[in-house]
Design a protein around this motif. Sequence first.
Motif, PDB file in Angstrom:
ATOM      1  N   ALA A  24      -6.219   9.127  -9.846  1.00 10.79           N
ATOM      2  CA  ALA A  24      -7.120   9.900  -8.991  1.00 10.79           C
ATOM      3  C   ALA A  24      -6.368  10.989  -8.232  1.00 10.79           C
ATOM      4  CB  ALA A  24      -7.833   8.976  -8.005  1.00 10.79           C
ATOM      5  N   ALA A  25      -5.120  10.721  -7.838  1.00 10.32           N
ATOM      6  CA  ALA A  25      -4.326  11.730  -7.137  1.00 10.32           C
ATOM      7  C   ALA A  25      -4.066  12.943  -8.025  1.00 10.32           C
ATOM      8  CB  ALA A  25      -3.008  11.115  -6.672  1.00 10.32           C
ATOM      9  N   PHE A  26      -3.764  12.704  -9.290  1.00  9.50           N
ATOM     10  CA  PHE A  26      -3.529  13.819 -10.212  1.00  9.50           C
ATOM     11  C   PHE A  26      -4.815  14.587 -10.498  1.00  9.50           C
ATOM     12  CE2 PHE A  26       0.474  11.686 -11.181  1.00  9.50           C
ATOM     13  CZ  PHE A  26       1.319  12.776 -11.364  1.00  9.50           C
ATOM     14  N   GLN A  27      -5.948  13.908 -10.421  1.00 13.40           N
ATOM     15  CA  GLN A  27      -7.219  14.594 -10.632  1.00 13.40           C
ATOM     16  C   GLN A  27      -7.627  15.429  -9.419  1.00 13.40           C
ATOM     17  OE1 GLN A  27      -9.968  11.456 -11.633  1.00 13.40           O
ATOM     18  NE2 GLN A  27      -9.071  11.109 -13.655  1.00 13.40           N
ATOM     19  N   ARG A  28      -7.257  14.973  -8.245  1.00 13.44           N
ATOM     20  CA  ARG A  28      -7.639  15.667  -7.021  1.00 13.44           C
ATOM     21  C   ARG A  28      -6.763  16.885  -6.755  1.00 13.44           C
ATOM     22  NH1 ARG A  28     -10.031  13.918  -1.602  1.00 13.44           N
ATOM     23  NH2 ARG A  28     -10.667  12.056  -2.716  1.00 13.44           N
ATOM     24  N   ALA A  29      -5.479  16.811  -7.088  1.00 14.30           N
ATOM     25  CA  ALA A  29      -4.545  17.897  -6.783  1.00 14.30           C
ATOM     26  C   ALA A  29      -3.503  18.004  -7.894  1.00 14.30           C
ATOM     27  CB  ALA A  29      -3.855  17.654  -5.439  1.00 14.30           C
ATOM     28  N   PRO A  30      -2.958  19.205  -8.114  1.00 13.94           N
ATOM     29  CA  PRO A  30      -1.874  19.378  -9.102  1.00 13.94           C
ATOM     30  C   PRO A  30      -0.549  18.857  -8.554  1.00 13.94           C
ATOM     31  CG  PRO A  30      -2.375  21.469  -8.062  1.00 13.94           C
ATOM     32  CD  PRO A  30      -3.385  20.485  -7.531  1.00 13.94           C
ATOM     33  N   VAL A  31      -0.396  17.543  -8.559  1.00 12.81           N
ATOM     34  CA  VAL A  31       0.760  16.908  -7.935  1.00 12.81           C
ATOM     35  C   VAL A  31       2.068  17.381  -8.566  1.00 12.81           C
ATOM     36  CG1 VAL A  31       1.860  14.703  -7.406  1.00 12.81           C
ATOM     37  CG2 VAL A  31      -0.638  14.900  -7.367  1.00 12.81           C
ATOM     38  N   GLY A  32       2.099  17.436  -9.901  1.00 11.54           N
ATOM     39  CA  GLY A  32       3.316  17.867 -10.582  1.00 11.54           C
ATOM     40  C   GLY A  32       3.746  19.262 -10.180  1.00 11.54           C
ATOM     41  N   LEU A  33       2.779  20.173 -10.027  1.00 10.25           N
ATOM     42  CA  LEU A  33       3.088  21.548  -9.623  1.00 10.25           C
ATOM     43  C   LEU A  33       3.658  21.580  -8.212  1.00 10.25           C
ATOM     44  CD1 LEU A  33       2.957  24.621 -10.062  1.00 10.25           C
ATOM     45  CD2 LEU A  33       0.596  24.545  -9.191  1.00 10.25           C
ATOM     46  N   PHE A  34       3.069  20.816  -7.299  1.00  6.24           N
ATOM     47  CA  PHE A  34       3.549  20.799  -5.919  1.00  6.24           C
ATOM     48  C   PHE A  34       4.968  20.236  -5.834  1.00  6.24           C
ATOM     49  CE2 PHE A  34      -1.111  20.312  -4.402  1.00  6.24           C
ATOM     50  CZ  PHE A  34      -1.306  21.677  -4.585  1.00  6.24           C
ATOM     51  N   VAL A  35       5.240  19.170  -6.576  1.00  8.25           N
ATOM     52  CA  VAL A  35       6.584  18.589  -6.576  1.00  8.25           C
ATOM     53  C   VAL A  35       7.580  19.586  -7.165  1.00  8.25           C
ATOM     54  CG1 VAL A  35       8.035  16.751  -7.508  1.00  8.25           C
ATOM     55  CG2 VAL A  35       5.749  16.215  -6.652  1.00  8.25           C
TER      56      VAL A  35
END
Length: 292
Positions: free
Chosen positions: A68-79
């Motif tokens: 759900a976290a990856f669906q809500r925000a581009p986590v990989g891009l932010f990291v």
Amino acid sequence: MATINPDNHGLRLAVRYAVLILIAAIFVLPLLFMVMSSFKPTGQLLSHTSSLRAFLPVGDLSLDNYRAAFQRAPVGLFVFNSVLVTGVTVLLSLVVCSLAAFSFVYLRWRGRELILSIILATLIVPFETIAIPLLLLVSQLPWIGLDGIETTWLNTYRVQIIPWVADGLTIFLFVQYFKDLPGELIEASRVEGASWFQIYWRVVMPLAGPVIATAAILKFLVMYNQYLWPLIVVQQEQYRPVMVGLQYFFQLDTAWGEIMAYLTMITVPVLAFYLVLQRAFIASIASTGVKG
């Protein structure tokens, strides 16, 4: 001759270990709570906060919060953005600040004591007092890049990197360390005909491992946890770091399980960076304690 009572020695040892365990628990338990909570549904997470179950892998454990976290925000891009900005800033800062410290310690030039005092005085200036002037400056600075001349630094990586390359704390750490190095090394190198840059690169920096590790870790933590400055100068999602990305999880509904999963993922680079440099960091602390 005084004798040591084994019972008293054992008691002191037990008290010492108890204090160390308590201190370790203070630091470890929040991380343990974060990791365990990242696998639990939000309702179960909140219900477990009133008991020790919050620190245990019990309940309906799954990877749903991570998905759900990856669906809500581009986590990989932010990291990626945070690691890129932080890594480049740390490398540039180590070079620039060590060069500046080398000039303050080993070179003789007029006004160096005054300039060093001014640099150290910046340590007491809160960032909030210069945020707006700095924003006005970078919003109008030109930049020559591969795409031609740009009229602003906003919404770029460089606006998150360049203003933080040099800072008073890092320069101070290098200055104090360089002052403790044997002056005979510098004198011998000069007699052999080495230039100042050769002395810096081949003599001084190979001996500066502990202070490099200390400065790198401190700089990494400051840059990786940046929130206010990126929030001001970056409006495009493709350049946002992890701390600004955290606000995605407070929109509409607060998903605590997803927040814990996100926090767990963005903590991994910090722990990895520390584990790489921990030996040099511990050596720096030990050497500082010995020098008194």
